[in-house]
Design a protein around this motif. Structure first.
Motif, PDB file in Angstrom:
ATOM      1  N   GLY A 121     -16.148  -8.653 121.780  1.00 52.33           N
ATOM      2  CA  GLY A 121     -14.851  -8.119 122.198  1.00 52.33           C
ATOM      3  C   GLY A 121     -13.667  -8.976 121.795  1.00 52.33           C
ATOM      4  N   HIS A 156     -10.869 -11.648 121.442  1.00 48.70           N
ATOM      5  CA  HIS A 156     -10.716 -13.086 121.645  1.00 48.70           C
ATOM      6  C   HIS A 156      -9.299 -13.457 122.063  1.00 48.70           C
ATOM      7  CE1 HIS A 156     -14.433 -13.741 118.993  1.00 48.70           C
ATOM      8  NE2 HIS A 156     -14.680 -14.382 120.103  1.00 48.70           N
ATOM      9  N   CYS A 173      -6.613 -11.841 118.080  1.00 55.45           N
ATOM     10  CA  CYS A 173      -7.812 -11.010 117.885  1.00 55.45           C
ATOM     11  C   CYS A 173      -7.816  -9.904 118.928  1.00 55.45           C
ATOM     12  CB  CYS A 173      -9.071 -11.864 118.025  1.00 55.45           C
ATOM     13  SG  CYS A 173     -10.571 -10.886 118.162  1.00 55.45           S
ATOM     14  N   CYS A 187     -14.479 -16.250 115.545  1.00 57.22           N
ATOM     15  CA  CYS A 187     -13.759 -14.969 115.544  1.00 57.22           C
ATOM     16  C   CYS A 187     -13.824 -14.322 114.148  1.00 57.22           C
ATOM     17  CB  CYS A 187     -12.313 -15.193 115.969  1.00 57.22           C
ATOM     18  SG  CYS A 187     -11.325 -13.687 115.895  1.00 57.22           S
ATOM     19  N   ASN A 188     -14.520 -13.195 114.071  1.00 57.92           N
ATOM     20  CA  ASN A 188     -14.639 -12.494 112.784  1.00 57.92           C
ATOM     21  C   ASN A 188     -13.293 -11.972 112.294  1.00 57.92           C
ATOM     22  OD1 ASN A 188     -17.393 -12.865 112.677  1.00 57.92           O
ATOM     23  ND2 ASN A 188     -17.872 -10.906 113.643  1.00 57.92           N
ATOM     24  N   CYS A 189     -12.474 -11.470 113.222  1.00 55.11           N
ATOM     25  CA  CYS A 189     -11.190 -10.878 112.827  1.00 55.11           C
ATOM     26  C   CYS A 189     -10.303 -11.929 112.164  1.00 55.11           C
ATOM     27  CB  CYS A 189     -10.487 -10.267 114.044  1.00 55.11           C
ATOM     28  SG  CYS A 189     -11.413  -8.881 114.747  1.00 55.11           S
ATOM     29  N   CYS A 212     -15.306  -8.097 116.382  1.00 54.85           N
ATOM     30  CA  CYS A 212     -15.900  -9.268 117.018  1.00 54.85           C
ATOM     31  C   CYS A 212     -16.918  -8.770 118.027  1.00 54.85           C
ATOM     32  CB  CYS A 212     -14.829 -10.130 117.686  1.00 54.85           C
ATOM     33  SG  CYS A 212     -13.941 -11.136 116.487  1.00 54.85           S
TER      34      CYS A 212
HETATM   35 ZN   LIG Z   1     -12.267 -12.301 117.477  1.00 58.55          ZN
END
Ligand SMILES: [Zn+2]
Length: 505
Positions: free
Chosen positions: A261, A263, A244, A276-278, A258
């Protein structure tokens, strides 16, 4: 003859003495349990109210006796407590007890009128009025409901819903929502989602209001990834490392980011624990819309659920447009519906069923709030104690291995660096293992209605937690809209889970 008269006299004195002793005992009980007992055999006010209506009563989990009409309950509370406390307690229990559509008093009105089965032409209204009603024994704890309501109110949220249940049986321990009945006269909700509905306080938010899920949606995405890992080229899902960078450009354009920031390098479990969105956008894009949708529908999205045999008129929604972009699909997998053609909304009640299914080995118990029905005099059982059952059909029936994987993921959220680490360490110090998923959903806009002058649009957010305890079968869901802190839902869980454990022990 004289002997018999004397004996009768002595008998009378003995009986009176016994009564005095019994009354004293009752007084001690009432004083000791005053907070829990809205009424008792000694509360003359309630006795007359109930007797006049001949209706049955609601008996809560603590044995507290409540009148079956909201007005009577309010009057009884006001007769016993200061106005503020009475109002708080009425607000807390109003929707679960007296909601006109789904409150237990409404759903069990036949029994409260003394009918074991259905109304018929022979019943007649006048006969119903004079007939002695049955008492309905609830699984609901009014003290836990009141604590839960106060915890929701303390978050400063403009609206909130929360429900606590036993995932091994399906019995509901407490559910409540904000705002509640104390706003009194018609209050028009300032929020867009309520425009076409009734006044805000009338909404039973656990059963009838959906909220944007935010990262609690990653449970469904993670389950889809586990099921289809081979299809998406990640057969060894637990050994994959996601990197990420804090933001991710999606094929076809658009950026996923994210919030906090970068990860860095994450395993699948770490990506879930740290939300973690990514990583999840990447997974959702790999899965594609069909697999994601199929998983969600099995988990109860877009499906009708029932509460106490009544179909609920709201559902969790997950709908994607036919030509969905990677950007929209990625954000959906991470929990945000970012484009107007994506529908992503979750119902708190449904989230309890989903959490319960995972906690309970894959199969969701059908929730219930009524234990049994008994006669008012003597408590003879009219309808026996409800036996736990499963939600029927394919909905919310995961295989045991997937449920175990999801449990491990949710435990990691309560571990070090997880988004619910504070809940995890607190429960650990008490000797329990907590499992959870948190969520923060951003609204694109929140529209506040200005007195006939149009709308004021601002950003808003929902704070969510779905969680359960491993050793004691308690599951809980909290959704709070625009609270004063991002960790509002976690804080409610930290306060209420230990109390819920006490209720079940
Ligand atoms: Zn992330």
């Amino acid at each position: 003859m004289r002997g018999a008269g004397l004996a009768a006299k002595y008998f009378m004195w003995i009986a009176l003495g016994l009564c005095a002793v019994l009354l004293a005992e009752f007084n001690v009980l009432v004083v000791k349990n005053g907070d829990l007992w809205i009424s008792s055999g000694l509360n003359g006010h309630l006795q007359t109210e109930s007797a006049r209506a001949s209706k049955g009563r609601l008996i809560d989990r603590e044995g507290g006796v409540w009148p079956s009409r909201a007005d009577d309950a309010r009057a009884a509370l006001l007769a016993q407590k200061d106005t503020e406390q009475a109002q708080t307690e009425m607000d807390a229990i109003y929707h679960s007890f007296f909601d006109p559509a789904y409150g237990v008093a409404q759903l069990e009105s036949r029994r409260l009128f003394g009918m074991k089965d259905k109304f018929s032409g022979f019943t007649g209204l006048s006969r119903l009025e004079t007939r002695k009603g049955y008492d309905v024994t609830l699984t609901l704890s009014s003290s836990l409901t009141i604590d839960l309501f106060q915890a929701l109110r303390a978050t400063g949220a403009s609206s909130a819903a929360a429900i606590v249940g036993n995932y091994a049986t399906g019995e509901i321990l407490a559910y409540t929502n904000l705002p509640s009945v104390s706003v009194g006269t018609a209050l028009v909700s300032p929020y867009a989602e309520d425009y076409d509905r009734k006044e805000a306080w009338m909404l039973n938010r656990v059963l009838r209001v959906t909220y944007q899920p935010g990262s609690i949606q990653k449970i469904a995405t993670a389950l889809a990834a586990i099921r289809y890992k081979a299809d998406i080229g990640l057969p060894d899902l637990n050994r994959v490392i996601f990197t990420c960078e804090g933001q991710l450009e999606m094929p076809g354009g658009g950026t996923i980011y994210c919030e906090n920031g970068r990860h860095g390098d994450l395993t699948f479990t770490q990506a879930f624990a740290r939300s973690c969105n990514c990583a999840f956008a990447m997974i959702a894009d790999q899965l594609g819309p069909e697999r994601l949708m199929e998983m969600c529908e099995e988990l109860g999205y877009n499906q009708s659920l029932t509460f106490m045999d009544k179909t609920i008129d709201q559902q969790s929604r997950f709908e994607l447009p036919p030509q969905v972009t990677s950007f929209a699909l990625g954000w959906s997998g991470a929990g945000q519906g970012v484009t107007s053609d994506v529908q992503l909304q979750t119902l708190p009640y449904h989230m309890l069923l989903l959490t319960g299914a995972i906690a309970n080995g894959g199969q969701a118990r059908q929730p219930y709030a009524v234990k049994d029905v008994v006669t008012r005099d003597g408590g003879k059982i009219v309808i026996p104690e409800r036996k736990p059952s499963y939600v029927s059909g394919k909905t919310l029936a995961l295989d045991a291995v997937m449920a175990a994987d999801a449990r491990a993921l949710m435990e990691s959220v309560c571990g070090e660096n997880g988004t619910a680490a504070a809940l995890g360490s607190q429960m650990k110090s008490m000797g329990f293992t907590a499992a959870a998923k948190t969520g923060t959903a951003e609204f694109d806009v929140t529209a506040r209605r200005l007195d006939g002058q149009g709308y004021d649009f601002t950003r808003g957010f929902n704070s969510w937690i779905v969680c359960f305890v491993k050793e004691i079968p308690v599951a809980m869901v909290v959704a709070a809209q625009n609270p004063s802190s991002q960790s509002a839902a976690v804080n409610v869980a930290r306060e209420i889970l230990p109390k819920a454990i006490e209720v079940l022990r």
